[in-house]
Scaffold this active site. Sequence first.
Site: not given
Length: 480
Positions: A9, A161, A272
């Site tokens: 989550a 993001e 990332c």
Amino acid sequence: MVKICCIGAGYVGGPTMAVIALKCPDVEVAVVDISVPRINAWNSDTLPIYEPGLDDVVKQCRGKNLFFSTDVEKHVREADIVFVSVNTPTKTRGLGAGKAADLTYWESAARMIADVSVSDKIVVEKSTVPVKTAEAIEKILTHNSKGIKFQILSNPEFLAEGTAIKDLFNPDRVLIGGRETPEGFKAVQTLKNVYAHWVPEGQIITTNLWSAELSKLAANAFLAQRISSVNAMSALCEATGADVTQVSYAVGTDSRIGPKFLNSSVGFGGSCFQKDILNLVYICECNGLPEVAEYWKQVIKINDYQKSRFVNRVVSSMFNSVSNKKIAVLGFAFKKDTGDTRETPAIDVCKGLLEDKARLSIYDPQVTEDQIQRDLSMNKFDWDHPLHLQPMSPTTVKQVTVTWDAYEATKDAHGICIMTEWDEFKNLDFQKIFDNMQKPAFVFDGRNIMNLQKLREIGFIVYSIGKPLDDWLKDMPAVA
């Protein structure tokens, strides 16, 4: 009704599943996680992550066809499609430490799926994983399956993001990789049907498993490469008197290159880019491609160089010492419109200044004091390994204060470092800030967002990455 379960989550699983639930009212979506506080937050009015538009999407669907739960096994057992969106951090010890992806969480998830399943399932890789991970997961599922059939798909995320909801609503592409077998094609079509609720068919790309896995690593490597390329140019611009913004614009107007990801800055961050490039380097080394590995290593080296160069510029500009000087740090998240601090350049810049005994006053509109202190007291990559958090350093706590106001952060400061491109920083009353700072007052713009001429007219000595240097800065010691 098709049932989807997502294990994990976090920044990927939560928003992705929320949008699927919104766009597919005939699909039941459950997001599961072993973290009770995280699931409680998803079920509250204060979500565990900040992302523009996410609150509205979750509130529309939660309790209808979108559920957040810690009962992992129940929802996995009932699901037709299981997305796995767990951490794949960089290994901190053992074989491949500092480069290879740690698939511990993924393997645990696969074993649990095999253990609790009572019906055939499609298992979808949503986390960024090394090439051939699907093969390993397939073996785990097959050897523990008790006769149940599993199809593995790769469906990497391409979210940014800060714009994740927008990206999910209008993706450039959705990539689905599967086995090139009748069963594999059928599984790909099943997942394709979910996305077809809102994504045009021409934007849903299907490939084999290995191409999908590698495409995600390649996409992040290419984006990071562009940032390092323009940042390398920024150093040359400062040395020659060229303006990196003008150079980037001139280069970006070439239709073969384009303007995106050509903004010079203090460096890239986020969960990332660095992790995926290091993973790519390790894969190249393991496949006997040292020259290719070395090529991608340079992207990381330039990023590290850009951060250290920024620290050196701050120190050299302020009479070669920031010892006991207050430096205001505006912004700590790795980019605007997110509270995510993973691998943010601000961490390395702050640590560099702290090594020189600076006193830091930090303000970010979305990052908590606890998060900032924790980030500054951890070793590299520990942020992705919750069990290995380092004890907080008393020295760091003493030298760092966190405020909830930019004016408080800058009061009595000798210099300001702008580390995140939050829009509010452009609209601050810099005359008021200047009047309340020590003199000479410095602004070090690590994001190239400020009106430099206006700041100079107020009286600031200004450094902006890749821009022609103030006379003051030219007279200071050279920065390597």
